[in-house]
Design a protein around this motif. Structure first.
Motif, PDB file in Angstrom:
ATOM      1  N   ILE A   1       0.863  -1.187   0.000  1.00  0.00           N
ATOM      2  CA  ILE A   1       0.000   0.000   0.000  1.00  0.00           C
ATOM      3  C   ILE A   1       0.897   1.235   0.000  1.00  0.00           C
ATOM      4  O   ILE A   1       1.658   1.462   0.940  1.00  0.00           O
ATOM      5  N   TYR A   2       0.816   2.011  -1.073  1.00  0.00           N
ATOM      6  CA  TYR A   2       1.618   3.229  -1.167  1.00  0.00           C
ATOM      7  C   TYR A   2       0.788   4.408  -0.689  1.00  0.00           C
ATOM      8  O   TYR A   2      -0.325   4.625  -1.147  1.00  0.00           O
ATOM      9  N   THR A   3       1.342   5.162   0.247  1.00  0.00           N
ATOM     10  CA  THR A   3       0.602   6.266   0.856  1.00  0.00           C
ATOM     11  C   THR A   3       1.532   7.467   1.011  1.00  0.00           C
ATOM     12  O   THR A   3       2.615   7.502   0.404  1.00  0.00           O
ATOM     13  N   ASP A   4       1.121   8.445   1.809  1.00  0.00           N
ATOM     14  CA  ASP A   4       1.935   9.666   1.930  1.00  0.00           C
ATOM     15  C   ASP A   4       2.950   9.595   3.062  1.00  0.00           C
ATOM     16  O   ASP A   4       3.617  10.580   3.364  1.00  0.00           O
ATOM     17  N   VAL A   5       3.059   8.447   3.720  1.00  0.00           N
ATOM     18  CA  VAL A   5       4.082   8.244   4.756  1.00  0.00           C
ATOM     19  C   VAL A   5       4.875   6.987   4.407  1.00  0.00           C
ATOM     20  O   VAL A   5       4.429   6.160   3.620  1.00  0.00           O
ATOM     21  N   ASP A   6       6.058   6.863   4.995  1.00  0.00           N
ATOM     22  CA  ASP A   6       6.926   5.744   4.621  1.00  0.00           C
ATOM     23  C   ASP A   6       6.787   4.546   5.543  1.00  0.00           C
ATOM     24  O   ASP A   6       7.658   3.684   5.587  1.00  0.00           O
ATOM     25  N   GLY A   7       5.672   4.474   6.275  1.00  0.00           N
ATOM     26  CA  GLY A   7       5.448   3.324   7.141  1.00  0.00           C
ATOM     27  C   GLY A   7       4.565   3.694   8.319  1.00  0.00           C
ATOM     28  O   GLY A   7       4.007   4.801   8.395  1.00  0.00           O
ATOM     29  N   VAL A   8       4.440   2.748   9.241  1.00  0.00           N
ATOM     30  CA  VAL A   8       3.651   2.947  10.452  1.00  0.00           C
ATOM     31  C   VAL A   8       4.608   3.348  11.572  1.00  0.00           C
ATOM     32  O   VAL A   8       5.612   2.675  11.809  1.00  0.00           O
ATOM     33  N   TYR A   9       4.294   4.432  12.256  1.00  0.00           N
ATOM     34  CA  TYR A   9       5.169   4.948  13.307  1.00  0.00           C
ATOM     35  C   TYR A   9       4.603   4.667  14.700  1.00  0.00           C
ATOM     36  O   TYR A   9       3.411   4.405  14.854  1.00  0.00           O
ATOM     37  N   THR A  10       5.485   4.739  15.680  1.00  0.00           N
ATOM     38  CA  THR A  10       5.079   4.488  17.065  1.00  0.00           C
ATOM     39  C   THR A  10       4.063   5.510  17.552  1.00  0.00           C
ATOM     40  O   THR A  10       3.291   5.232  18.466  1.00  0.00           O
ATOM     41  N   THR A  11       4.068   6.691  16.954  1.00  0.00           N
ATOM     42  CA  THR A  11       3.032   7.707  17.162  1.00  0.00           C
ATOM     43  C   THR A  11       3.175   8.722  16.046  1.00  0.00           C
ATOM     44  O   THR A  11       4.036   8.581  15.167  1.00  0.00           O
ATOM     45  N   ASP A  12       2.366   9.740  16.057  1.00  0.00           N
ATOM     46  CA  ASP A  12       2.422  10.764  15.020  1.00  0.00           C
ATOM     47  C   ASP A  12       3.714  11.576  15.175  1.00  0.00           C
ATOM     48  O   ASP A  12       3.904  12.261  16.183  1.00  0.00           O
ATOM     49  N   PRO A  13       4.615  11.513  14.184  1.00  0.00           N
ATOM     50  CA  PRO A  13       5.895  12.257  14.292  1.00  0.00           C
ATOM     51  C   PRO A  13       5.715  13.755  14.401  1.00  0.00           C
ATOM     52  O   PRO A  13       6.618  14.457  14.870  1.00  0.00           O
ATOM     53  N   ARG A  14       4.554  14.263  13.996  1.00  0.00           N
ATOM     54  CA  ARG A  14       4.317  15.702  14.125  1.00  0.00           C
ATOM     55  C   ARG A  14       4.111  16.094  15.583  1.00  0.00           C
ATOM     56  O   ARG A  14       4.312  17.246  15.958  1.00  0.00           O
ATOM     57  N   ILE A  15       3.702  15.126  16.404  1.00  0.00           N
ATOM     58  CA  ILE A  15       3.507  15.379  17.832  1.00  0.00           C
ATOM     59  C   ILE A  15       4.770  15.013  18.608  1.00  0.00           C
ATOM     60  O   ILE A  15       5.208  15.761  19.480  1.00  0.00           O
ATOM     61  N   ALA A  16       5.332  13.862  18.288  1.00  0.00           N
ATOM     62  CA  ALA A  16       6.548  13.386  18.959  1.00  0.00           C
ATOM     63  C   ALA A  16       7.636  13.189  17.908  1.00  0.00           C
ATOM     64  O   ALA A  16       7.656  12.161  17.220  1.00  0.00           O
ATOM     65  N   PRO A  17       8.520  14.152  17.730  1.00  0.00           N
ATOM     66  CA  PRO A  17       9.559  14.055  16.701  1.00  0.00           C
ATOM     67  C   PRO A  17      10.460  12.828  16.841  1.00  0.00           C
ATOM     68  O   PRO A  17      11.095  12.415  15.866  1.00  0.00           O
ATOM     69  N   LYS A  18      10.489  12.224  18.032  1.00  0.00           N
ATOM     70  CA  LYS A  18      11.331  11.049  18.243  1.00  0.00           C
ATOM     71  C   LYS A  18      10.617   9.743  17.907  1.00  0.00           C
ATOM     72  O   LYS A  18      11.112   8.660  18.207  1.00  0.00           O
ATOM     73  N   ALA A  19       9.451   9.833  17.292  1.00  0.00           N
ATOM     74  CA  ALA A  19       8.714   8.626  16.901  1.00  0.00           C
ATOM     75  C   ALA A  19       9.541   7.802  15.924  1.00  0.00           C
ATOM     76  O   ALA A  19      10.256   8.342  15.077  1.00  0.00           O
ATOM     77  N   GLN A  20       9.432   6.477  16.041  1.00  0.00           N
ATOM     78  CA  GLN A  20      10.187   5.570  15.179  1.00  0.00           C
ATOM     79  C   GLN A  20       9.256   4.847  14.215  1.00  0.00           C
ATOM     80  O   GLN A  20       8.111   4.550  14.551  1.00  0.00           O
TER      81      GLN A  20
END
Length: 268
Positions: free
Chosen positions: A18-37
């Motif tokens: 599935i191609y989308t506007d992000v490069d994967g599923v993150y531990t949380t929203d990187p816009r809220i937590a920049p350290k999200a993996q």
């Protein structure tokens, strides 16, 4: 998303990308937590919880279908370079991509895999509701008749067996409609008064590892308490714990929990 999974299932494909506007599923929203993996792998169940609790990476129905049909998914970015590394033959993501697969394919299960946030949650409380069979059905039936989706539900234990309180949440946009539906159906059940408020936020901690580890919920409550964040409602399932808090503390709560459970990217 759902059509792609259906086609993949029909032709018995090894995997559906599935191609989308992000490069994967993150531990949380990187816009809220920049350290999200970015997660290398996540289970169908975790992805379902994340999708239903605020993460907008995949449509819920597509994940449900993939889980039912055992179709492994890979979430990738539409903007990847053509020669970006693909998944290895064993399904291990290279860079980029997150593999959504059966729990059995995940060797090391983290206790907590992700933190989600859903804003604009309204809370409604019915006080002094007669504690008798059929009351809850009448209350939520009235809401269902108006096509209002109810999320968190908590009913207090009745001390005297006569009356109880019922609290539930609906989207902010449905608040006035829900209040009106309850009042309109007042002849179907007895209650003393109704109260509520808009502007809540639901923060959830998700992870298949929670099944085999005690104390995840209590540690969540402590982490929020340490930041002075008051909890209004709590709901749990086998792999998630959700709390309702004031929206002004929502992002602080997400960052605090993300750090507390060791999800921060090192060196970020």
């Amino acid at each position: 998303d759902t059509s792609a999974v259906a086609v993949a299932a029909a032709i018995k494909a090894d995997r559906c990308d599935i191609y989308t506007d992000v490069d994967g599923v993150y531990t949380t929203d990187p816009r809220i937590a920049p350290k999200a993996q970015r997660l290398n792998r996540v289970s169908f169940e975790e992805m379902l919880e994340m999708a239903s609790l605020g993460a907008k990476v995949l449509m819920i129905r597509s994940v449900e279908l993939a889980m039912a049909q055992k179709v492994r998914l890979c979430v990738r970015s539409t903007f990847d370079e053509p020669d970006a590394p693909q998944l290895a033959p064993d399904g291990t993501p290279g860079v980029p991509g997150t593999l959504v697969c059966d729990e059995d394919e995940i060797m090391e299960k983290q206790i907590v895999s992700g933190i989600t946030l859903a804003k604009a949650e309204a809370k409604i409380t019915l006080r002094g509701v007669k504690d008798q069979p059929g009351v809850a059905a009448a209350v939520f039936g009235a809401l269902a008749d108006e096509n209002i989706i109810v999320d968190m539900i908590v009913q207090n234990v009745s001390d005297d067996g006569r009356v109880t309180d019922i609290t539930f949440t609906v989207p902010d946009a449905e608040y006035d409609k829900a209040i009106s539906a309850i009042k309109k159906a007042g002849d179907r059940f007895d209650y003393e008064r109704i109260s509520g408020s808009k502007g809540g936020a639901k923060v959830s901690v998700i992870g298949v590892g929670m099944r085999s580890h005690a104390g995840v919920a209590s540690s969540m409550f402590k982490a929020l308490s340490d930041k002075g964040i008051n909890i209004q409602l709590i709901t749990t399932s086998e792999i998630k714990t959700s709390v309702l808090i004031e929206e002004e503390y929502a992002e602080l709560a997400v960052r605090a929990l993300h750090t507390y459970y060791g999800l921060d990217k090192t060196g970020a």
